[in-house]
Write a protein that holds these residues in place. Structure first.
Motif, PDB file in Angstrom:
ATOM      1  N   ILE A  77      22.221  11.421  37.119  1.00 53.47           N
ATOM      2  CA  ILE A  77      21.831  12.224  36.514  1.00 53.47           C
ATOM      3  C   ILE A  77      22.363  13.626  35.678  1.00 53.47           C
ATOM      4  O   ILE A  77      23.352  13.974  37.436  1.00 53.47           O
ATOM      5  CB  ILE A  77      20.369  12.718  36.768  1.00 53.47           C
ATOM      6  CG1 ILE A  77      19.984  11.635  37.131  1.00 53.47           C
ATOM      7  CG2 ILE A  77      19.557  14.019  36.497  1.00 53.47           C
ATOM      8  CD1 ILE A  77      18.765  11.598  35.816  1.00 53.47           C
ATOM      9  N   ASP A  78      23.646  13.565  34.931  1.00 53.67           N
ATOM     10  CA  ASP A  78      23.998  14.192  34.911  1.00 53.67           C
ATOM     11  C   ASP A  78      24.318  15.756  34.288  1.00 53.67           C
ATOM     12  O   ASP A  78      23.021  15.841  33.767  1.00 53.67           O
ATOM     13  CB  ASP A  78      25.279  14.433  33.827  1.00 53.67           C
ATOM     14  CG  ASP A  78      25.809  12.896  34.308  1.00 53.67           C
ATOM     15  OD1 ASP A  78      25.697  12.172  33.264  1.00 53.67           O
ATOM     16  OD2 ASP A  78      26.067  13.122  35.362  1.00 53.67           O
ATOM     17  N   PRO A  79      24.266  16.604  34.793  1.00 49.18           N
ATOM     18  CA  PRO A  79      24.314  17.963  34.095  1.00 49.18           C
ATOM     19  C   PRO A  79      24.029  17.955  32.834  1.00 49.18           C
ATOM     20  O   PRO A  79      24.404  17.549  31.620  1.00 49.18           O
ATOM     21  CB  PRO A  79      24.906  18.654  34.399  1.00 49.18           C
ATOM     22  CG  PRO A  79      26.389  18.625  35.360  1.00 49.18           C
ATOM     23  CD  PRO A  79      25.648  16.742  35.196  1.00 49.18           C
ATOM     24  N   GLY A  80      22.108  18.972  32.312  1.00 42.86           N
ATOM     25  CA  GLY A  80      22.193  18.968  31.674  1.00 42.86           C
ATOM     26  C   GLY A  80      20.861  17.836  30.633  1.00 42.86           C
ATOM     27  O   GLY A  80      19.988  18.118  29.405  1.00 42.86           O
ATOM     28  N   ASP A  81      20.566  17.109  31.987  1.00 50.76           N
ATOM     29  CA  ASP A  81      20.190  15.513  31.587  1.00 50.76           C
ATOM     30  C   ASP A  81      18.559  16.402  31.549  1.00 50.76           C
ATOM     31  O   ASP A  81      18.002  17.013  32.073  1.00 50.76           O
ATOM     32  CB  ASP A  81      19.984  14.422  32.323  1.00 50.76           C
ATOM     33  CG  ASP A  81      21.155  13.643  32.632  1.00 50.76           C
ATOM     34  OD1 ASP A  81      21.809  13.773  31.436  1.00 50.76           O
ATOM     35  OD2 ASP A  81      21.606  12.703  32.783  1.00 50.76           O
ATOM     36  N   ALA A  82      17.667  15.528  30.706  1.00 53.93           N
ATOM     37  CA  ALA A  82      16.626  15.837  30.149  1.00 53.93           C
ATOM     38  C   ALA A  82      15.428  15.905  30.692  1.00 53.93           C
ATOM     39  O   ALA A  82      14.056  16.385  31.765  1.00 53.93           O
ATOM     40  CB  ALA A  82      16.246  15.458  29.095  1.00 53.93           C
ATOM     41  N   TRP A  83      15.718  15.213  32.505  1.00 59.03           N
ATOM     42  CA  TRP A  83      15.187  15.014  33.447  1.00 59.03           C
ATOM     43  C   TRP A  83      15.191  15.752  34.390  1.00 59.03           C
ATOM     44  O   TRP A  83      14.201  15.305  35.603  1.00 59.03           O
ATOM     45  CB  TRP A  83      15.175  12.980  33.837  1.00 59.03           C
ATOM     46  CG  TRP A  83      15.013  11.790  33.373  1.00 59.03           C
ATOM     47  CD1 TRP A  83      14.229  12.730  31.353  1.00 59.03           C
ATOM     48  CD2 TRP A  83      14.819  10.382  33.339  1.00 59.03           C
ATOM     49  NE1 TRP A  83      14.537  11.186  31.061  1.00 59.03           N
ATOM     50  CE2 TRP A  83      14.072  10.165  31.664  1.00 59.03           C
ATOM     51  CE3 TRP A  83      15.172   9.662  34.484  1.00 59.03           C
ATOM     52  CZ2 TRP A  83      14.009   8.675  32.670  1.00 59.03           C
ATOM     53  CZ3 TRP A  83      14.812   8.929  33.801  1.00 59.03           C
ATOM     54  CH2 TRP A  83      14.897   7.814  33.499  1.00 59.03           C
ATOM     55  N   ILE A  84      16.022  15.873  34.620  1.00 60.33           N
ATOM     56  CA  ILE A  84      16.395  17.429  35.571  1.00 60.33           C
ATOM     57  C   ILE A  84      15.292  17.894  35.945  1.00 60.33           C
ATOM     58  O   ILE A  84      14.453  18.537  35.115  1.00 60.33           O
ATOM     59  CB  ILE A  84      17.465  17.511  35.747  1.00 60.33           C
ATOM     60  CG1 ILE A  84      18.942  16.836  35.514  1.00 60.33           C
ATOM     61  CG2 ILE A  84      17.262  18.810  36.169  1.00 60.33           C
ATOM     62  CD1 ILE A  84      20.548  18.013  35.246  1.00 60.33           C
ATOM     63  N   GLY A  85      14.036  18.322  37.168  1.00 57.01           N
ATOM     64  CA  GLY A  85      13.640  18.721  38.104  1.00 57.01           C
ATOM     65  C   GLY A  85      11.611  18.338  37.085  1.00 57.01           C
ATOM     66  O   GLY A  85      11.159  18.933  37.628  1.00 57.01           O
ATOM     67  N   LYS A  86      12.471  17.271  36.926  1.00 61.18           N
ATOM     68  CA  LYS A  86      11.020  16.387  36.552  1.00 61.18           C
ATOM     69  C   LYS A  86      10.424  15.215  37.760  1.00 61.18           C
ATOM     70  O   LYS A  86      10.975  14.958  37.927  1.00 61.18           O
ATOM     71  CB  LYS A  86      10.811  15.810  34.734  1.00 61.18           C
ATOM     72  CG  LYS A  86      11.183  16.115  34.027  1.00 61.18           C
ATOM     73  CD  LYS A  86      10.563  15.430  32.494  1.00 61.18           C
ATOM     74  CE  LYS A  86      10.861  16.651  31.267  1.00 61.18           C
ATOM     75  NZ  LYS A  86      10.239  15.147  30.226  1.00 61.18           N
ATOM     76  N   THR A  87       9.709  15.349  38.370  1.00 59.02           N
ATOM     77  CA  THR A  87       8.854  14.253  39.008  1.00 59.02           C
ATOM     78  C   THR A  87       8.582  12.772  38.817  1.00 59.02           C
ATOM     79  O   THR A  87       8.451  13.446  37.597  1.00 59.02           O
ATOM     80  CB  THR A  87       7.600  15.224  39.206  1.00 59.02           C
ATOM     81  OG1 THR A  87       6.560  14.707  38.822  1.00 59.02           O
ATOM     82  CG2 THR A  87       7.432  15.863  40.120  1.00 59.02           C
ATOM     83  N   ARG A 110      20.519  10.067  47.038  1.00 59.20           N
ATOM     84  CA  ARG A 110      20.865  11.426  46.535  1.00 59.20           C
ATOM     85  C   ARG A 110      21.156  11.329  47.584  1.00 59.20           C
ATOM     86  O   ARG A 110      21.007  11.615  49.493  1.00 59.20           O
ATOM     87  CB  ARG A 110      19.737  12.126  46.956  1.00 59.20           C
ATOM     88  CG  ARG A 110      19.191  13.784  46.441  1.00 59.20           C
ATOM     89  CD  ARG A 110      18.466  14.676  46.614  1.00 59.20           C
ATOM     90  NE  ARG A 110      17.767  13.776  45.209  1.00 59.20           N
ATOM     91  CZ  ARG A 110      16.142  14.063  44.814  1.00 59.20           C
ATOM     92  NH1 ARG A 110      15.913  15.186  46.066  1.00 59.20           N
ATOM     93  NH2 ARG A 110      15.879  13.505  44.151  1.00 59.20           N
ATOM     94  N   ASP A 111      22.714  12.109  47.200  1.00 62.32           N
ATOM     95  CA  ASP A 111      24.050  12.772  48.628  1.00 62.32           C
ATOM     96  C   ASP A 111      23.746  11.841  49.970  1.00 62.32           C
ATOM     97  O   ASP A 111      24.179  11.756  50.903  1.00 62.32           O
ATOM     98  CB  ASP A 111      22.996  14.232  49.016  1.00 62.32           C
ATOM     99  CG  ASP A 111      23.132  15.132  48.422  1.00 62.32           C
ATOM    100  OD1 ASP A 111      22.320  15.895  48.617  1.00 62.32           O
ATOM    101  OD2 ASP A 111      24.037  15.097  47.464  1.00 62.32           O
ATOM    102  N   LEU A 168      17.000  15.721  40.379  1.00 63.53           N
ATOM    103  CA  LEU A 168      17.929  16.907  40.404  1.00 63.53           C
ATOM    104  C   LEU A 168      18.713  15.974  39.867  1.00 63.53           C
ATOM    105  O   LEU A 168      18.854  14.943  40.063  1.00 63.53           O
ATOM    106  CB  LEU A 168      17.972  16.934  41.996  1.00 63.53           C
ATOM    107  CG  LEU A 168      16.536  17.294  43.449  1.00 63.53           C
ATOM    108  CD1 LEU A 168      17.033  17.718  44.113  1.00 63.53           C
ATOM    109  CD2 LEU A 168      16.311  18.253  42.606  1.00 63.53           C
ATOM    110  N   GLU A 169      19.884  17.008  40.013  1.00 57.05           N
ATOM    111  CA  GLU A 169      21.747  16.525  38.811  1.00 57.05           C
ATOM    112  C   GLU A 169      22.501  16.585  39.902  1.00 57.05           C
ATOM    113  O   GLU A 169      22.234  15.978  41.550  1.00 57.05           O
ATOM    114  CB  GLU A 169      21.417  18.298  39.057  1.00 57.05           C
ATOM    115  CG  GLU A 169      23.246  17.743  38.046  1.00 57.05           C
ATOM    116  CD  GLU A 169      23.735  19.304  37.807  1.00 57.05           C
ATOM    117  OE1 GLU A 169      25.311  19.545  38.059  1.00 57.05           O
ATOM    118  OE2 GLU A 169      23.296  20.679  37.853  1.00 57.05           O
TER     119      GLU A 169
END
Length: 403
Positions: free
Chosen positions: A274-284, A301-302, A315-316
């Protein structure tokens, strides 16, 4: 919603104090240091009981004890600060409360608190020293490295009803035997069988085949009764032993049966970042519109691997492991597909109740041609295809560069 710096720090600290999370050098070092600190503390506790050692190396023993106990206290504080990461879905206060009142929480507290209590209550120093033995139970955390170490706990948990029943029967026989022996021997030995408790001590040591010999019957009736009770004791000890032995046999047979019926196939996953600006960022996960027959199997994640639920927010920087229904295209990775036959032990069980390795993830269930997203309440049925793989494969994904 983007994570705050404190939440990110909490996750890193929780990964560090969680035994068995070895995705970074820091986490590995913390596990090793924690184990060595406990071993050093226990060695010093034993060594201090020898007058010659204490006289020659008393200062060193005291120094090691102070340092290791301080580490236990810091570890306890870190676990309180990261309790919300362990008990997700709870508020910070409730998460801390669940940890503090848990078995491990009590063990962690007693690992250091008795060391400092004599400072405030000098009269209870001897009692506080006795509680220090609780530290040894911290070693149970190493079972995170080996599921075989959890086998005993699994057997006892599954057989707890039978074990409690056997303990109840033993307790009744101890009480009955003590009252009988007290009635028979009290007049002949009023100083030995003074009261019912003295008889309970004799009954317990006899029924459990210890037989210290400090108390014994001298009358003919008492000796005959003692012979009968001794025979009963041999049989009673065999009851819980047989229950536990049968549990180990069942666990072995279950593992063998699963190995015989499981089928291995090549299954392929697609890894996406998930890269910056992807549409899925912030969605569950539940809000993401996936193609029919596709599923998000894992979120990395991390360096932390999560089995995604519907309320997990993307998340991004996340790496998503996506599995298609056919599981034939994408990145190659060997996994196992188990087909539940008629006599499979998993039939009729919820996923949360399965006795599987803590290093193993169920990422997909296929039923009647449909792909089902696995969760704890999903009831498995005959004919289901269950896709599983271990944490070792997850580590490979985190270490490989994206294509």
């Amino acid at each position: 919603m983007e994570e705050s710096n404190w939440e990110k720090t909490q996750k890193k600290l929780f990964a560090m104090v969680s035994t068995g999370v070895t995705d970074s050098k820091l986490n590995q070092f913390y596990d090793i240091f924690s184990t060595l600190a406990l071993v050093a503390n226990l060695v010093c506790a034993f060594a201090a009981t020898f007058d010659s050692v204490k006289e020659a190396h008393g200062a060193l023993l005291t120094w090691v004890d102070e340092i290791t106990v301080l580490f236990f206290a810091i570890d306890y504080v870190l676990r309180i600060l990261t309790a919300r990461q362990q008990y997700r879905g709870y508020s910070a206060g409730k998460a801390i409360g669940r940890y503090v009142t848990s078995g491990y929480g009590i063990i962690d507290l007693l690992s250091f608190l008795p060391h400092y209590m004599p400072t405030f209550f000098p009269a209870g120093a001897a009692v506080f020293r006795m509680f220090r033995v609780v530290r040894i139970f911290r070693l149970f955390r190493i079972n995170a490295y080996s599921d075989s170490l959890s086998l005993i706990g699994n057997v006892i948990s599954k057989k707890k009803t039978q074990l409690l029943a056997s303990v109840f029967v033993i307790t009744l026989l101890i009480l009955a035997s003590s009252l009988c022996m007290y009635s028979v021997e009290h007049e002949a030995q009023p100083d030995v069988f003074k009261n019912a408790f003295s008889a309970i001590w004799w009954a317990t040591s006899t029924l459990l085949t210890v037989g210290y010999g400090d108390i014994y019957p001298i009358t003919v009736v008492g000796q005959i009764l003692g012979i009968i009770i001794t025979f009963l004791g041999v049989g009673l000890v065999a009851i819980p032993t047989g229950i536990i032995s049968a549990g180990f046999v069942e666990e072995y047979q279950l593992a063998t049966r699963l190995a015989d019926i499981e089928q291995e196939q090549d299954v392929r996953f697609i890894k996406a970042s998930i890269d910056p600006g992807d549409a899925w960022i912030g969605k569950t996960i539940s809000e993401v519109a996936m193609p029919s027959g596709s599923i998000i199997a894992l979120v990395i994640r991390d360096g932390d691997t999560m089995v995604p639920r519907g309320d997990v927010e993307i998340l991004e920087g996340d790496k998503l492991i996506i599995c298609a229904e056919s599981a034939t295209e994408g990145m190659l990775e060997d996994v196992k597909e188990i087909i539940l036959r008629k006599n499979h032990a998993w039939n009729g069980m919820k996923i949360r109740d399965l006795d599987i390795s803590r290093q193993t993830f169920i990422v997909l269930v296929e039923r009647d041609g449909r792909t089902i997203k696995p969760d704890g309440d999903l009831m498995l049925q005959e004919g289901d295809k269950v896709l599983i793989y271990t944490k070792e494969n997850v580590k490979k994904y985190t270490q490989e560069p994206l294509f």
